[in-house]
Scaffold this motif. Structure first.
Motif, PDB file in Angstrom:
ATOM      1  N   ILE A 154      48.020  27.157  22.126  1.00 57.98           N
ATOM      2  CA  ILE A 154      46.942  26.167  22.038  1.00 57.98           C
ATOM      3  C   ILE A 154      46.330  25.886  23.404  1.00 57.98           C
ATOM      4  CG2 ILE A 154      47.955  25.096  19.995  1.00 57.98           C
ATOM      5  CD1 ILE A 154      49.057  22.913  21.661  1.00 57.98           C
TER       6      ILE A 154
ATOM      7  N   GLY B  12      42.952  23.495  15.669  1.00 56.53           N
ATOM      8  CA  GLY B  12      44.083  22.578  15.543  1.00 56.53           C
ATOM      9  C   GLY B  12      45.271  23.216  14.868  1.00 56.53           C
TER      10      GLY B  12
ATOM     11  N   ALA C 272      41.592  19.848  18.916  1.00 54.28           N
ATOM     12  CA  ALA C 272      40.672  19.636  20.031  1.00 54.28           C
ATOM     13  C   ALA C 272      39.399  20.448  19.825  1.00 54.28           C
ATOM     14  CB  ALA C 272      41.346  20.078  21.338  1.00 54.28           C
TER      15      ALA C 272
ATOM     16  N   TYR D 220      43.878  33.207  12.435  1.00 55.37           N
ATOM     17  CA  TYR D 220      43.488  31.806  12.235  1.00 55.37           C
ATOM     18  C   TYR D 220      43.324  31.563  10.741  1.00 55.37           C
ATOM     19  CZ  TYR D 220      42.088  31.113  17.154  1.00 55.37           C
ATOM     20  OH  TYR D 220      42.078  30.981  18.526  1.00 55.37           O
TER      21      TYR D 220
ATOM     22  N   ARG E 177      36.221  42.030  27.681  1.00 58.93           N
ATOM     23  CA  ARG E 177      36.517  42.067  26.247  1.00 58.93           C
ATOM     24  C   ARG E 177      35.255  41.987  25.391  1.00 58.93           C
ATOM     25  NH1 ARG E 177      39.792  36.397  25.040  1.00 58.93           N
ATOM     26  NH2 ARG E 177      37.988  35.041  25.064  1.00 58.93           N
TER      27      ARG E 177
ATOM     28  N   GLY F  94      47.100  28.140  28.385  1.00 59.05           N
ATOM     29  CA  GLY F  94      46.600  28.879  29.547  1.00 59.05           C
ATOM     30  C   GLY F  94      45.119  29.084  29.357  1.00 59.05           C
TER      31      GLY F  94
HETATM   32  P1  5GP Z   1      39.544  31.826  20.797  1.00 58.21           P
HETATM   33  O1  5GP Z   1      38.230  31.302  20.292  1.00 58.21           O
HETATM   34  O2  5GP Z   1      39.374  32.731  21.987  1.00 58.21           O
HETATM   35  O3  5GP Z   1      40.401  32.421  19.717  1.00 58.21           O
HETATM   36  O4  5GP Z   1      40.387  30.578  21.305  1.00 58.21           O
HETATM   37  C1  5GP Z   1      39.817  29.677  22.164  1.00 58.21           C
HETATM   38  C2  5GP Z   1      40.854  28.694  22.664  1.00 58.21           C
HETATM   39  O5  5GP Z   1      41.325  27.881  21.601  1.00 58.21           O
HETATM   40  C3  5GP Z   1      42.086  29.315  23.287  1.00 58.21           C
HETATM   41  O6  5GP Z   1      42.203  28.763  24.589  1.00 58.21           O
HETATM   42  C4  5GP Z   1      43.212  28.863  22.415  1.00 58.21           C
HETATM   43  O7  5GP Z   1      44.379  28.578  23.147  1.00 58.21           O
HETATM   44  C5  5GP Z   1      42.678  27.599  21.813  1.00 58.21           C
HETATM   45  N1  5GP Z   1      43.338  27.312  20.554  1.00 58.21           N
HETATM   46  C6  5GP Z   1      43.654  28.178  19.575  1.00 58.21           C
HETATM   47  N2  5GP Z   1      44.288  27.547  18.574  1.00 58.21           N
HETATM   48  C7  5GP Z   1      44.393  26.254  18.940  1.00 58.21           C
HETATM   49  C8  5GP Z   1      44.968  25.094  18.320  1.00 58.21           C
HETATM   50  O8  5GP Z   1      45.534  25.120  17.236  1.00 58.21           O
HETATM   51  N3  5GP Z   1      44.851  23.931  19.003  1.00 58.21           N
HETATM   52  C9  5GP Z   1      44.236  23.839  20.208  1.00 58.21           C
HETATM   53  N4  5GP Z   1      44.203  22.650  20.792  1.00 58.21           N
HETATM   54  N5  5GP Z   1      43.701  24.907  20.822  1.00 58.21           N
HETATM   55  C10 5GP Z   1      43.780  26.095  20.202  1.00 58.21           C
END
Ligand code: 5GP
Length: 189
Positions: free
Chosen positions: A95, A75, A66, A45, A130, A4
């Motif tokens: 993801i 990833g 990605a 993470y 946020r 999403g």
């Molecule tokens: P944030 O930086 O806000 O934690 O995450 C940014 C984006 O990275 C979010 O849209 C999240 O869904 C995506 N994301 C987080 N973990 C993964 C992952 O393991 N693989 C991929 N492809 N996207 C991820």
């Protein structure tokens, strides 16, 4: 599999599930972005440098990965997911769309859920509210969100995130129903 757009509340929904449903295993992604305040290594993470990420990819350790928001790499490591599925756990991957499309290829039996904001205005309000991103980063994330929202029809189910705990319950119900149905997610190696 939960995807999403930015700031829709994927992280909050995952946190709610982590707190209330210990039968659900939640994948911890690897990322090259620096930790935000309050983020814990191994919980939110695995934070790694570019070199380590390169090596994980080169060694075939990633189920998907990605560059997200044109900025950092994110990833999912293959082995923990395979181990959770072997134990027949309900496994949740949170993801982005690019990653979801890769998993569609390698794990076609996985169940794909799209978390959607009640409206574009609400999404913008949540992202700005946020206060974790600069104006430039917010603009970049909204740009990605336009593309992600257009991909809703690629998913098996859509949840509108009006309220986090309700969305989390809906997601867990969908996962349980799916696991009781015919599908057993099995990665293709
Ligand atoms: P944030 O930086 O806000 O934690 O995450 C940014 C984006 O990275 C979010 O849209 C999240 O869904 C995506 N994301 C987080 N973990 C993964 C992952 O393991 N693989 C991929 N492809 N996207 C991820």
């Amino acid at each position: 599999m939960l995807a999403g757009p930015t700031a829709v509340g994927k992280g909050a929904v995952a946190a709610e599930i982590r707190a209330h449903h210990n039968d659900v295993w939640i994948s911890v992604s690897v990322t090259t972005r620096p930790p935000r305040r309050g983020e814990v290594e191994g919980v939110h993470y695995w934070f790694v440098d570019d070199e380590t990420f390169d090596k994980l990819v080169a060694d075939g350790e990633m189920l998907e990965w990605a560059v997200v928001h044109q900025r950092a790499r994110y990833g999912t490591r293959r082995r923990p997911v395979e181990a959770a599925l072997r134990l027949q756990k309900l496994a949740l991957l949170e993801i982005d769309l690019q990653g979801a499309r890769q998993v569609r290829q390698t794990m076609p039996d996985a169940f794909f859920v799209f978390l959607k904001p009640p409206s574009w205005e609400e999404l913008t309000r949540r992202l700005v509210g946020r206060r974790t991103e600069t104006d430039e980063e917010q603009a970049r994330r909204l740009e990605t969100a336009v593309h992600e929202l257009a991909a809703e029809s690629e998913f098996d189910a859509v949840i509108v995130n009006h309220e986090v705990s309700a969305a989390a319950e809906q997601l867990v119900t969908l996962m349980r129903n799916d696991s009781q149905a015919t599908r057993i997610a099995r990665p293709i190696s």
